[in-house]
Write an enzyme that holds these catalytic residues in place. Structure first.
Site, PDB file in Angstrom:
ATOM      1  N   ARG A 110      -3.753  -2.445   2.350  1.00 42.64           N
ATOM      2  CA  ARG A 110      -3.674  -3.742   3.031  1.00 42.64           C
ATOM      3  C   ARG A 110      -4.676  -3.891   4.179  1.00 42.64           C
ATOM      4  O   ARG A 110      -5.283  -4.942   4.355  1.00 42.64           O
ATOM      5  CB  ARG A 110      -2.245  -3.886   3.576  1.00 42.64           C
ATOM      6  CG  ARG A 110      -1.920  -5.220   4.172  1.00 42.64           C
ATOM      7  CD  ARG A 110      -0.558  -5.174   4.881  1.00 42.64           C
ATOM      8  NE  ARG A 110       0.461  -4.451   4.165  1.00 42.64           N
ATOM      9  CZ  ARG A 110       1.386  -5.023   3.386  1.00 42.64           C
ATOM     10  NH1 ARG A 110       1.423  -6.308   3.242  1.00 42.64           N
ATOM     11  NH2 ARG A 110       2.283  -4.277   2.753  1.00 42.64           N
ATOM     12  N   CYS A 113       9.825 -23.832 -12.056  1.00 40.04           N
ATOM     13  CA  CYS A 113      11.181 -24.375 -12.102  1.00 40.04           C
ATOM     14  C   CYS A 113      12.139 -23.444 -11.364  1.00 40.04           C
ATOM     15  O   CYS A 113      13.051 -22.871 -11.963  1.00 40.04           O
ATOM     16  CB  CYS A 113      11.591 -24.562 -13.546  1.00 40.04           C
ATOM     17  SG  CYS A 113      10.481 -25.701 -14.353  1.00 40.04           S
TER      18      CYS A 113
HETATM   19  N1  LLP Z   1       0.119   5.028  -0.570  1.00 43.86           N
HETATM   20  C1  LLP Z   1       1.293   4.909  -1.211  1.00 43.86           C
HETATM   21  C2  LLP Z   1       1.918   6.100  -1.761  1.00 43.86           C
HETATM   22  C3  LLP Z   1       1.903   3.643  -1.329  1.00 43.86           C
HETATM   23  O1  LLP Z   1       3.064   3.537  -1.960  1.00 43.86           O
HETATM   24  C4  LLP Z   1       1.267   2.515  -0.780  1.00 43.86           C
HETATM   25  C5  LLP Z   1       1.876   1.194  -0.899  1.00 43.86           C
HETATM   26  C6  LLP Z   1       0.027   2.687  -0.136  1.00 43.86           C
HETATM   27  C7  LLP Z   1      -0.516   3.953  -0.048  1.00 43.86           C
HETATM   28  C8  LLP Z   1      -0.756   1.542   0.456  1.00 43.86           C
HETATM   29  O2  LLP Z   1      -0.073   0.905   1.468  1.00 43.86           O
HETATM   30  P1  LLP Z   1      -0.870  -0.183   2.363  1.00 43.86           P
HETATM   31  O3  LLP Z   1      -1.921   0.532   3.121  1.00 43.86           O
HETATM   32  O4  LLP Z   1      -1.421  -1.200   1.442  1.00 43.86           O
HETATM   33  O5  LLP Z   1       0.175  -0.765   3.243  1.00 43.86           O
HETATM   34  N2  LLP Z   1       3.928  -5.313  -2.263  1.00 43.86           N
HETATM   35  C9  LLP Z   1       4.166  -5.044  -0.857  1.00 43.86           C
HETATM   36  C10 LLP Z   1       3.600  -3.728  -0.405  1.00 43.86           C
HETATM   37  C11 LLP Z   1       4.073  -2.560  -1.208  1.00 43.86           C
HETATM   38  C12 LLP Z   1       3.396  -1.291  -0.801  1.00 43.86           C
HETATM   39  C13 LLP Z   1       3.651  -0.223  -1.783  1.00 43.86           C
HETATM   40  N3  LLP Z   1       2.999   1.005  -1.484  1.00 43.86           N
HETATM   41  C14 LLP Z   1       3.634  -6.212  -0.039  1.00 43.86           C
HETATM   42  O6  LLP Z   1       3.180  -7.185  -0.620  1.00 43.86           O
HETATM   43  O7  LLP Z   1       3.730  -6.174   1.181  1.00 43.86           O
END
Ligand code: LLP
Length: 436
Positions: free
Chosen positions: A286, A365
């Site tokens: 992110r 919907c």
């Molecule tokens: N590493 C692992 C093992 C993870 O499970 C994740 C994210 C990341 C790295 C990366 O995390 P980031 O740096 O992107 O925060 N769909 C949700 C977020 C789910 C994250 C799942 N794992 C949302 O839209 O906020």
């Protein structure tokens, strides 16, 4: 924050008016800024440089091949969680030794593929998974490296759906089970178990949960060393925040300033007796991608229901699931509000004359099909384009074809160049797998 700016009352992505992108790619479409991707990747890499980490971009947040190629060209590794993501990482040219593979449910076929590709690290999440990995490695006669995903029981103070490091979570194994895990599997002849993996949640807007979990992980590493098990890799996972509202998240340097004092002494080649130098891995998603993308959508209709005003758009929960799934906030604003109504910052409520309380909803919907609820916006009308900000992470990758809407297009802007990096799906694409 990013390269999406208003010039003379018109939203631009880098040098290109957003409306021009919409004209070329149609709507809904995801628009990414190459410069923003580069900027956020560089900031993280520079901030954490004293720990010489391997940065593995988390493919799940934005998996378009052109984006992955861009990051690979900057030196990024990849964090994958499926055979499909592994394929993407490889297709994007990522060196297999820079690929780390997490996930609680890796199938035999996926493990086999990853072993054959020769990936750098399996992040193992259970005893049964380790035994399966060891069995398949033996069958194939190949060796590999693994880390144990440890659940440090830390509260990252984020949405419960994306809290992953608490005791009751499905991820990893409890800290108390870790030593027994290493005692049992630490001498496997083919799967060299020498790493600790953490990922506490996402997004994590404070640095304390990282400190708490790293302290626990280092203490575990020291206990294992006393028992004769030399850990050489510490993967901290991802979770660094992004700015859904202006200045909402700590910047990369703030996370680094907090965490580095714990890590830097442990990565030095010469360590006190009984200690092994650590290789640090980070898995940011992110923090690199979210602010690098927006979702462009067109208003189809405006209508009143009771005392509510609905802007019904061609994007909905099928294009961007985050608002309806997590109650996530995404700043929304017209792309051509006029100079007087250019937003001064991205915030939940802006005080400006003539704003109208609007429900920004999609065509599906379902009443839960919304992008923004109860939002003060400039008055919009049929045909207007809206930008949904901070949509570069977990936007397109969570999009669906619900109600049989084809998936959106994806566009990469580089200066004044617009490239369609994923064409909009056609109706033929939609039914292609069913025409048997
Ligand atoms: N590493 C692992 C093992 C993870 O499970 C994740 C994210 C990341 C790295 C990366 O995390 P980031 O740096 O992107 O925060 N769909 C949700 C977020 C789910 C994250 C799942 N794992 C949302 O839209 O906020």
């Amino acid at each position: 924050m990013d390269e999406f700016h208003y010039r003379r009352g018109i939203l631009h992505c880098e040098g290109v008016p957003a409306a021009e992108v919409a004209k070329k790619a149609g709507t809904p479409c995801y628009v990414y800024s190459r410069a923003t991707f580069e900027q956020h990747y560089r900031r993280l890499a520079e901030a954490f440089a004293p720990a010489c980490p391997l940065l593995c971009f988390s493919v799940k947040c934005c998996s378009n091949l052109s984006i992955l190629r861009l990051l690979v060209s900057m030196g990024s590794g990849m964090d994958v969680v499926s055979g499909g993501e592994l394929l993407r990482a490889r297709r994007a040219g990522c060196d297999p030794s820079k690929i780390v593979y997490a996930g609680v449910g890796k199938s035999d076929a996926e493990i086999k593929l990853a072993l054959q590709e020769g990936i750098g690290l399996f992040n193992v999440e259970s005893e049964m998974e380790f035994e399966n990995l060891a069995r398949i490695a033996k069958e194939l006669g190949v060796s590999t490296r693994a880390a144990l995903r440890v659940n440090p029981d830390v509260d990252p103070k984020t949405h419960r759906y994306t809290t992953t490091g608490k005791r009751e979570s499905k991820f990893g194994v409890d800290l108390e089970r870790a030593e027994a895990f290493f005692a049992r599997y630490g001498a496997d002849p083919l799967v060299s178990l020498r790493g600790i993996h953490l990922h506490i949640g996402s997004p994590v807007y404070t640095t304390d949960p990282y400190l708490e979990s790293v302290v626990k992980a280092l203490a575990l590493i020291d206990r294992l060393a006393i028992g004769g098990i030399a850990i050489d890799t510490l993967d901290l996972g991802g979770g660094f925040g992004a700015d859904y509202e202006s200045d909402q998240s700590p910047v990369a340097a703030e996370y680094a300033t907090a965490i580095l004092p714990l890590l830097v002494p442990r990565v030095q080649p010469s360590q006190p007796a009984g200690r092994t130098p650590l290789k640090v891995v980070l898995e940011p998603g992110r923090a690199i991608a979210a602010n690098a993308g927006i979702l462009l959508t067109r208003v189809e209709y405006v209508k009143q229901s009771g005392d509510r005003t609905f802007a019904i758009c061609d994007a909905g929960m099928h294009s961007l699931l985050r608002p309806s799934h997590y109650g996530a906030f995404h700043f929304v604003w017209p792309v051509a509000p006029g100079e007087a109504l250019v937003p001064t910052r991205r915030a939940r409520e802006l005080v400006m004359p003539g704003l109208v309380r609007t429900e920004v909803v999609g065509p599906l919907c379902e009443t839960g099909d919304f992008i923004a609820e109860d939002r003060l916006l400039p008055s919009v009308t049929r045909g207007d384009l809206l930008a949904v900000y901070t949509a570069g992470a977990y936007g397109m990758t969570m999009a669906s074809r619900y109600n049989s809407h084809p998936l959106p297009a994806e566009v990469l802007v580089d200066g004044s160049t617009i490239s369609i990096i994923r064409r909009r799906e056609s109706y033929a694409d939609l039914i292609a797998h069913e025409e048997v």
